[in-house]
Design a protein around this motif. Sequence first.
Motif, PDB file in Angstrom:
ATOM      1  N   GLN A  23     -33.778  31.208  46.053  1.00 55.47           N
ATOM      2  CA  GLN A  23     -33.759  32.663  46.210  1.00 55.47           C
ATOM      3  C   GLN A  23     -35.174  33.232  46.071  1.00 55.47           C
ATOM      4  O   GLN A  23     -35.592  34.083  46.854  1.00 55.47           O
ATOM      5  CB  GLN A  23     -32.841  33.291  45.158  1.00 55.47           C
ATOM      6  N   GLN A  27     -36.082  34.152  49.705  1.00 60.38           N
ATOM      7  CA  GLN A  27     -35.708  35.554  49.557  1.00 60.38           C
ATOM      8  C   GLN A  27     -34.516  35.991  50.392  1.00 60.38           C
ATOM      9  O   GLN A  27     -33.468  36.250  49.855  1.00 60.38           O
ATOM     10  CB  GLN A  27     -36.894  36.463  49.770  1.00 60.38           C
ATOM     11  N   ARG A  28     -34.647  36.093  51.703  1.00 59.69           N
ATOM     12  CA  ARG A  28     -33.500  36.521  52.511  1.00 59.69           C
ATOM     13  C   ARG A  28     -33.578  35.921  53.908  1.00 59.69           C
ATOM     14  O   ARG A  28     -34.642  35.535  54.376  1.00 59.69           O
ATOM     15  CB  ARG A  28     -33.399  38.033  52.575  1.00 59.69           C
ATOM     16  N   ASN A  30     -33.713  35.525  57.822  1.00 66.19           N
ATOM     17  CA  ASN A  30     -34.337  36.223  58.941  1.00 66.19           C
ATOM     18  C   ASN A  30     -33.857  35.705  60.292  1.00 66.19           C
ATOM     19  O   ASN A  30     -33.864  36.429  61.263  1.00 66.19           O
ATOM     20  CB  ASN A  30     -35.855  36.064  58.875  1.00 66.19           C
ATOM     21  N   GLU A  98     -29.859  28.665  56.850  1.00 62.63           N
ATOM     22  CA  GLU A  98     -30.196  30.089  56.916  1.00 62.63           C
ATOM     23  C   GLU A  98     -29.559  30.739  58.121  1.00 62.63           C
ATOM     24  O   GLU A  98     -29.603  30.197  59.235  1.00 62.63           O
ATOM     25  CB  GLU A  98     -31.719  30.258  56.984  1.00 62.63           C
ATOM     26  N   LEU A 133     -28.422  30.522  53.023  1.00 60.96           N
ATOM     27  CA  LEU A 133     -29.266  31.683  52.800  1.00 60.96           C
ATOM     28  C   LEU A 133     -28.818  32.697  53.835  1.00 60.96           C
ATOM     29  O   LEU A 133     -28.907  32.440  55.036  1.00 60.96           O
ATOM     30  CB  LEU A 133     -30.741  31.315  52.994  1.00 60.96           C
ATOM     31  N   TYR A 134     -28.285  33.814  53.379  1.00 61.64           N
ATOM     32  CA  TYR A 134     -27.721  34.802  54.293  1.00 61.64           C
ATOM     33  C   TYR A 134     -28.224  36.191  53.903  1.00 61.64           C
ATOM     34  O   TYR A 134     -29.077  36.315  53.021  1.00 61.64           O
ATOM     35  CB  TYR A 134     -26.193  34.711  54.301  1.00 61.64           C
ATOM     36  N   GLY A 135     -27.727  37.208  54.566  1.00 63.47           N
ATOM     37  CA  GLY A 135     -28.226  38.562  54.376  1.00 63.47           C
ATOM     38  C   GLY A 135     -28.150  39.096  52.962  1.00 63.47           C
ATOM     39  O   GLY A 135     -28.895  40.001  52.603  1.00 63.47           O
ATOM     40  N   ARG A 136     -27.289  38.546  52.149  1.00 66.75           N
ATOM     41  CA  ARG A 136     -27.115  39.054  50.781  1.00 66.75           C
ATOM     42  C   ARG A 136     -27.621  38.101  49.701  1.00 66.75           C
ATOM     43  O   ARG A 136     -27.447  38.372  48.524  1.00 66.75           O
ATOM     44  CB  ARG A 136     -25.648  39.358  50.531  1.00 66.75           C
ATOM     45  N   GLY A 137     -28.182  36.973  50.076  1.00 66.78           N
ATOM     46  CA  GLY A 137     -28.708  36.076  49.062  1.00 66.78           C
ATOM     47  C   GLY A 137     -28.504  34.603  49.379  1.00 66.78           C
ATOM     48  O   GLY A 137     -28.464  34.202  50.540  1.00 66.78           O
TER      49      GLY A 137
END
Length: 147
Positions: A23, A27-28, A30, A98, A133-137
């Motif tokens: 994380q 981070q998030r 893309n 991701e 890894l997706y849009g919320r974490g």
Amino acid sequence: MNTEESLRDRVLHTDDQLRDLIQLLLQRANQRQLWLLFIDERGCLGDPLMPMADYPSDPLATVRVDDLGEVTESHLLIHRMGSLLKMTGNTGIVLVWEHPGRDAVRKADRAWARAMAEQAADLGIPLRAQFTLYGRGVRQLHPDDYL
């Protein structure tokens, strides 16, 4: 000591520690891509961190390559990852699937996670964990998620 050095010196005893590190680093989401992370002999994040965009959509599709013959895409990918593991001197692999969006786990994530876990087991490649890894974490994928 800079932040990257201190992150690389963290011993990742638990999968929760590994998730928190992912994380922090990634981070998030893309784009649709796969991250290959290595774990070194200390249990810390090893080098290199490798993003791979444009991996195939179907892990069970077959492909012919000179050195392996006809194999599934997942077999080829985990085989190549195992070769990189040996070349880099690391001891384990972590995969991060991701994708942008709200869904933590998509059908494609399940298919790839299942295929990669099976191929890693068959080839004796130490796959420590898989995450999305997706849009919320970040979310860990457990065998219950893809069986």
